[in-house]
Design a protein around this motif. Structure first.
Motif, PDB file in Angstrom:
ATOM      1  N   SER A 176      51.057  -1.911 -28.732  1.00  9.54           N
ATOM      2  CA  SER A 176      49.985  -1.010 -29.150  1.00  9.54           C
ATOM      3  C   SER A 176      48.779  -1.809 -29.627  1.00  9.54           C
ATOM      4  O   SER A 176      48.874  -3.005 -29.914  1.00  9.54           O
ATOM      5  CB  SER A 176      50.461  -0.082 -30.280  1.00  9.54           C
ATOM      6  OG  SER A 176      50.437  -0.755 -31.523  1.00  9.54           O
ATOM      7  N   ASN A 177      47.664  -1.120 -29.709  1.00  6.37           N
ATOM      8  CA  ASN A 177      46.496  -1.661 -30.398  1.00  6.37           C
ATOM      9  C   ASN A 177      46.812  -1.740 -31.900  1.00  6.37           C
ATOM     10  O   ASN A 177      47.821  -1.191 -32.353  1.00  6.37           O
ATOM     11  CB  ASN A 177      45.272  -0.779 -30.127  1.00  6.37           C
ATOM     12  CG  ASN A 177      45.539   0.686 -30.385  1.00  6.37           C
ATOM     13  OD1 ASN A 177      46.586   1.217 -30.001  1.00  6.37           O
ATOM     14  ND2 ASN A 177      44.610   1.363 -31.038  1.00  6.37           N
ATOM     15  N   THR A 188      45.381  -7.168 -30.218  1.00  5.87           N
ATOM     16  CA  THR A 188      44.008  -6.704 -30.049  1.00  5.87           C
ATOM     17  C   THR A 188      43.887  -5.904 -28.757  1.00  5.87           C
ATOM     18  O   THR A 188      44.733  -6.005 -27.854  1.00  5.87           O
ATOM     19  CB  THR A 188      43.040  -7.889 -29.988  1.00  5.87           C
ATOM     20  OG1 THR A 188      43.304  -8.645 -28.792  1.00  5.87           O
ATOM     21  CG2 THR A 188      43.191  -8.798 -31.209  1.00  5.87           C
ATOM     22  N   GLU A 189      42.823  -5.132 -28.663  1.00 12.52           N
ATOM     23  CA  GLU A 189      42.593  -4.368 -27.432  1.00 12.52           C
ATOM     24  C   GLU A 189      42.433  -5.307 -26.234  1.00 12.52           C
ATOM     25  O   GLU A 189      42.889  -4.991 -25.129  1.00 12.52           O
ATOM     26  CB  GLU A 189      41.357  -3.483 -27.583  1.00 12.52           C
ATOM     27  CG  GLU A 189      41.556  -2.265 -28.472  1.00 12.52           C
ATOM     28  CD  GLU A 189      42.369  -1.150 -27.816  1.00 12.52           C
ATOM     29  OE1 GLU A 189      42.864  -1.343 -26.686  1.00 12.52           O
ATOM     30  OE2 GLU A 189      42.514  -0.086 -28.447  1.00 12.52           O
ATOM     31  N   GLU A 190      41.811  -6.446 -26.444  1.00 13.84           N
ATOM     32  CA  GLU A 190      41.629  -7.400 -25.347  1.00 13.84           C
ATOM     33  C   GLU A 190      42.977  -7.926 -24.853  1.00 13.84           C
ATOM     34  O   GLU A 190      43.215  -8.033 -23.639  1.00 13.84           O
ATOM     35  CB  GLU A 190      40.739  -8.565 -25.796  1.00 13.84           C
ATOM     36  CG  GLU A 190      39.292  -8.190 -26.069  1.00 13.84           C
ATOM     37  CD  GLU A 190      39.093  -7.462 -27.393  1.00 13.84           C
ATOM     38  OE1 GLU A 190      40.027  -7.461 -28.242  1.00 13.84           O
ATOM     39  OE2 GLU A 190      38.007  -6.884 -27.585  1.00 13.84           O
ATOM     40  N   LEU A 193      44.818  -5.094 -23.040  1.00 16.14           N
ATOM     41  CA  LEU A 193      44.275  -4.874 -21.701  1.00 16.14           C
ATOM     42  C   LEU A 193      44.845  -5.889 -20.710  1.00 16.14           C
ATOM     43  O   LEU A 193      45.192  -5.537 -19.575  1.00 16.14           O
ATOM     44  CB  LEU A 193      42.750  -4.963 -21.731  1.00 16.14           C
ATOM     45  CG  LEU A 193      42.035  -4.733 -20.397  1.00 16.14           C
ATOM     46  CD1 LEU A 193      42.349  -3.347 -19.842  1.00 16.14           C
ATOM     47  CD2 LEU A 193      40.524  -4.918 -20.561  1.00 16.14           C
ATOM     48  N   TYR A 218      42.801   6.473 -25.856  1.00 16.11           N
ATOM     49  CA  TYR A 218      41.910   6.788 -26.977  1.00 16.11           C
ATOM     50  C   TYR A 218      41.128   8.079 -26.731  1.00 16.11           C
ATOM     51  O   TYR A 218      40.662   8.356 -25.631  1.00 16.11           O
ATOM     52  CB  TYR A 218      40.931   5.633 -27.192  1.00 16.11           C
ATOM     53  CG  TYR A 218      39.935   5.883 -28.303  1.00 16.11           C
ATOM     54  CD1 TYR A 218      40.321   5.779 -29.639  1.00 16.11           C
ATOM     55  CD2 TYR A 218      38.621   6.243 -28.014  1.00 16.11           C
ATOM     56  CE1 TYR A 218      39.417   6.025 -30.662  1.00 16.11           C
ATOM     57  CE2 TYR A 218      37.711   6.484 -29.034  1.00 16.11           C
ATOM     58  CZ  TYR A 218      38.115   6.374 -30.353  1.00 16.11           C
ATOM     59  OH  TYR A 218      37.210   6.621 -31.357  1.00 16.11           O
ATOM     60  N   SER A 248      44.510   3.915 -27.725  1.00 15.78           N
ATOM     61  CA  SER A 248      43.998   2.636 -27.231  1.00 15.78           C
ATOM     62  C   SER A 248      42.865   2.828 -26.225  1.00 15.78           C
ATOM     63  O   SER A 248      43.013   3.567 -25.247  1.00 15.78           O
ATOM     64  CB  SER A 248      45.131   1.852 -26.568  1.00 15.78           C
ATOM     65  OG  SER A 248      44.627   0.777 -25.815  1.00 15.78           O
ATOM     66  N   THR A 249      41.770   2.123 -26.471  1.00 16.46           N
ATOM     67  CA  THR A 249      40.669   2.130 -25.499  1.00 16.46           C
ATOM     68  C   THR A 249      41.083   1.420 -24.215  1.00 16.46           C
ATOM     69  O   THR A 249      40.621   1.779 -23.124  1.00 16.46           O
ATOM     70  CB  THR A 249      39.425   1.455 -26.091  1.00 16.46           C
ATOM     71  OG1 THR A 249      39.753   0.124 -26.516  1.00 16.46           O
ATOM     72  CG2 THR A 249      38.894   2.243 -27.289  1.00 16.46           C
ATOM     73  N   SER A 250      41.958   0.432 -24.327  1.00 11.46           N
ATOM     74  CA  SER A 250      42.423  -0.292 -23.135  1.00 11.46           C
ATOM     75  C   SER A 250      43.277   0.599 -22.244  1.00 11.46           C
ATOM     76  O   SER A 250      43.151   0.567 -21.012  1.00 11.46           O
ATOM     77  CB  SER A 250      43.220  -1.530 -23.549  1.00 11.46           C
ATOM     78  OG  SER A 250      42.426  -2.416 -24.290  1.00 11.46           O
TER      79      SER A 250
END
Length: 314
Positions: A176-177, A188-190, A193, A218, A248-250
């Motif tokens: 998870s984020n 991290t989101e990076e 991803l 997200y 999560s944005t990813s």
């Protein structure tokens, strides 16, 4: 090609009752596949202290409990029914728990392994004809990976692709984020991803695949949770708890980019539902593990399409 019927659920957090219901659902609904999307284990340990003069004491549900040797199995069962992990120990071990965090982690880890092994041993009896697929969630410790990998009763699926049937695949990622809880599998989101992209790259056909990512996308309505302050207390706005998206944005980015057949998510217990992102139908069954309620989705796949998405609760 016949239909493939899947029972998808997530976030059991040590509930023996929910796990048994999940396994029983295979025969009840004639499911070919049971897919568990992470967060298997409990969050609480309850020491049961062996007294020098005989018997045991425990602080359970806010009360000091004293039992005889004969009462030990029943107390352990009660503790497990509340989704906690019973730990029979001496007073010296309790003292060590209060002073040594590494020891706490080791004991907790051993108890979690024991619990998961108990769960896996039930599969041949309760779901002998179903393919049982499990991937960890952000709360699940890494030691559980080897337990799942070594079991002949499950398909381990973490940062990997598994086949649901001859045509449909699932790309599975349990990370998870960042969360307020600093759980074992968050990044991290990076970094997330990168994990998602690597796993997706192993798919043969994205259009007929499921993205089984523990964290939901997200701002998708299936990722809404209470806003917390730095002390992990709910933030109130206008006299009510503030609710915010925490997914999560990813995960959202790869769903929008690749448009798989389905997104199967969990993580946010209080945000069940179904939402479409482009052509992709994304679900979160939610979780009420502490109440012993199984929350799941019945998913039917046929000819590269999802012919059924039905909520299951009970």
């Amino acid at each position: 090609m016949p239909k493939t019927r899947i029972i998808f659920s997530s976030d059991f957090h040590g509930s023996d009752v929910v796990w048994r219901k999940f396994l029983n659902s295979a025969s009840m609904f004639n499911a070919n596949v049971l897919l568990m999307g992470g967060d298997m284990t409990s969050k609480v340990m309850v020491p049961i202290v062996r007294e020098p003069e005989g018997g045991y004491t425990a602080n359970f549900l806010g009360k000091q409990v004293k039992i005889s040797e004969e009462g030990l199995p029943d107390l352990k069962k009660q503790i497990r029914q509340h989704c906690y992990l019973p730990y029979v120990c001496s007073k010296a071990e309790v003292e060590k728990l209060s002073q040594d965090q590494e020891y706490v982690e080791k004991v907790f880890q051993d108890l979690e392994v024991e619990m998961v092994k108990d769960w896996l041993s039930l599969i041949p009896k309760k779901a002998p004809d179903a393919k049982v697929i499990i991937h960890p969630g952000n709360d699940d410790k890494f030691v559980l990976d080897d337990v799942l990998k070594s079991s002949p009763n499950v398909v381990f699926a973490e940062e990997s692709v598994v086949y649901l049937d001859d045509r449909h695949e699932a790309a599975c990622v349990g990370w998870s984020n960042p969360t307020p809880w600093h759980s074992p599998r968050e990044c991290t989101e990076e970094q997330l991803l990168a994990k998602l992209e690597t796993t997706i790259s192993r798919l043969q056909s994205i259009a007929t695949a499921c993205f089984c990512f523990h964290v939901p996308p997200y701002n998708s309505t299936i990722d809404m949770a209470p806003k917390l302050d730095e002390n992990l207390r709910p933030v109130y706005e206008g006299g009510r708890p503030a609710i915010i998206p925490v997914g999560s944005t990813s995960v959202r980015k790869v769903i929008e980019k690749y448009q798989p057949l389905l997104g199967l998510h969990g993580h946010i217990h209080e945000s069940p539902g179904l939402v479409k992102i482009g052509r992709t139908q994304c679900v979160n069954p939610g979780s009420e593990y502490s109440e012993g309620i199984l929350k799941a989705y019945i998913v039917e796949l046929e000819g590269g399409k999802a012919s059924r998405l039905q909520r299951l609760e009970g």
